[in-house]
Design an enzyme around this catalytic site. Structure first.
Site, mmCIF file in Angstrom:
data_model
loop_
_atom_site.group_PDB
_atom_site.id
_atom_site.type_symbol
_atom_site.label_atom_id
_atom_site.label_comp_id
_atom_site.label_asym_id
_atom_site.label_seq_id
_atom_site.Cartn_x
_atom_site.Cartn_y
_atom_site.Cartn_z
ATOM 1 N N ASP A 128 -4.490 -38.929 13.840
ATOM 2 C CA ASP A 128 -3.524 -39.174 14.918
ATOM 3 C C ASP A 128 -3.802 -40.476 15.679
ATOM 4 O O ASP A 128 -2.970 -40.925 16.463
ATOM 5 C CB ASP A 128 -3.532 -38.000 15.916
ATOM 6 N N LYS A 152 3.982 -37.579 8.921
ATOM 7 C CA LYS A 152 3.888 -37.223 10.345
ATOM 8 C C LYS A 152 5.274 -37.325 10.997
ATOM 9 O O LYS A 152 6.281 -37.362 10.312
ATOM 10 C CB LYS A 152 2.853 -38.113 11.028
#
Ligand code: S3P
Length: 425
Positions: free
Chosen positions: A312, A339
């Site tokens: 992330d 994502k």
């Protein structure tokens, strides 16, 4: 709406950030599953965690906002009621994938939907193992919406993950927690371990592999959850401070779970002055203050084995790499394409606006060079982490910049702009 960012000369002071998003999702889920009242302190204020809350509300859980916590009245083992509406996971992969595991073991049907981005993301990675357990799932060619029907054939399995995904691991474990026999998930690459820590699951190691086992005995009881602040949210401020801190910024009570601190390790290898102070523990989750000082950074080789740990943080790590000396290169990160946006494409599309050459790989990208002396208009691609990464780039750019559809940051951190203003000087 486009959000403008002026060049920031200096940042300093203290930052207190909301609770970690991954831990918050799990706190809402586990308190919903347990029978009776739990309290959650420092819950994430992001839309993603609100999506989880709304899904469990539709399953009969009662939530009450208090001044300092969220009270949850959970339904207990198989105590959820059949939802009258589809369960809308919004933009949240964690919500859709983890709740799928829980729903497989209920005696009613439930439909899971999501927004446009989530509806394009792969769900077969959870459907395959859950079907191996005997779950009855219908999908739209491996994507949302999912219809999860009751199954009287649910059985424990041993499953080796084929994608390094904490969401897939947790989905299987949350189905397995409804069974007498032990379900085991085998990981070759280590992913974030909040589910096993928070549920107190048995973890063993065999050679390079990690085996996590769960059974009905691990079903959660009501309790008080204290959530440390979100290291992924902090990563944007850490990178900004590495170039602009004067004298330093301190981010308090940050989650420092070793499956999440890869970005700090890489930045330190690059030369970052980052200190950890006041180490403590919240519910089996390490935490502490992170103090960041202005540093001179040089890019380093990023080992592919660390990718799940930094998945992330790669957008903002790329921004750090842009202002560091030498070539920045990421590989082994094809998961980035799955994502909230195709983050490899989103990062590259924005970086090329700055005039640098970027090489694209199926599983990463590489670049080196100086950005043009001008202001840029970046795209957020409606992806919160892309929006915040390019807000940092704009703030580090002498001529500033803009980021489109900046409101999407509310997915993980609605307070980003206020927090940024609070450390500007
Ligand atoms: C999450 C796991 C990660 C991460 C996501 C949150 C979680 O996804 O990217 O933001 O809370 O389990 P994957 O496990 O699918 O890589």
């Amino acid at each position: 709406m486009n959000q403008k960012f002026d060049y920031i000369e200096k940042v300093n002071g203290n930052l207190e950030l909301p609770g970690d998003k991954s831990i918050s999702h799990r706190a809402v889920m586990f308190s919903s599953m347990s029978k009776g009242e739990s309290k959650i302190y420092n819950l994430s204020s992001g839309e993603d965690v609100k999506s989880t809350r709304k899904c469990f509300e539709s399953l009969g859980v009662v939530f009450k906002d208090e001044a300092d916590c969220l009270r949850v009245n959970g339904c207990g083992f198989k105590g959820f009621k059949a939802p009258e509406v589809s369960l809308d996971a919004g933009n949240s992969g964690t919500t859709a994938r983890l709740i799928s595991g829980v729903l497989c073991a209920q005696n009613f049907s439930a439909r899971i939907t999501g927004d446009e981005s989530l509806s394009a993301r792969p769900m077969e990675r959870v459907i395959t193992p859950l079907k191996l357990m005997g779950a009855n799932i219908e999908s739209n060619n491996g994507k949302l919406p999912l219809l999860i029907n009751p199954s009287d054939q649910l059985k424990a399995i041993e499953y080796q993950l084929s994608v390094a995904s904490a969401q897939v691991k947790s989905s299987i474990l949350l189905a397995g927690i409804h069974l007498d026999d032990y379900t085991s998930v085998i990981e070759k690459e280590i992913t974030r371990d909040h589910t096993e820590r928070m549920l107190g699951l048995k973890v063993t190691r065999e050679n390079e592999k990690k085996i996590i086992s769960v059974s009905m005995g691990n079903y959660p009881e009501p309790k008080e959850y204290f959530i440390p602040s979100d290291i992924s949210t902090a990563s944007f401020f850490i990178v900004l401070a590495l170039f602009k801190a004067s004298p330093s910024i301190r981010i308090k009570n940050l989650s420092l779970n070793p499956t999440r601190t890869g970005m700090i390790a890489i930045l330190k290898q690059m030369g970052a002055q980052i200190e950890i102070e006041n180490m403590t523990n919240y519910m089996n989750e390490p935490a502490g203050d992170v103090v960041v000082r202005k540093s001179y950074l040089k890019n380093v080789k990023i080992d592919e084995s660390i990718i799940p740990n930094i998945i992330d943080e790669i957008p903002v790590l790329a921004v750090a790499g842009l202002f560091a000396e030498g070539e920045f290169r990421i590989s082994g990160a094809s998961e980035l394409r799955k994502k909230e946006s195709d983050r490899i494409r989103s990062i590259i599309n924005n970086l090329i606006l700055t005039g640098i050459d970027v090489e694209e790989y199926h599983d990463g990208f590489a670049f080196e060079g100086k950005i043009k002396p001008m202001s840029f208009v970046f795209q957020s691609f409606n992806d919160h982490r892309i929006a915040m990464a390019f807000a940092v780039l704009s703030s580090l750019n002498q001529q500033g910049g803009e980021v489109s559809n900046f409101d999407c940051v509310s997915i993980s951190n609605p307070e980003f702009l206020n927090q940024l203003s609070s450390i500007k000087s």
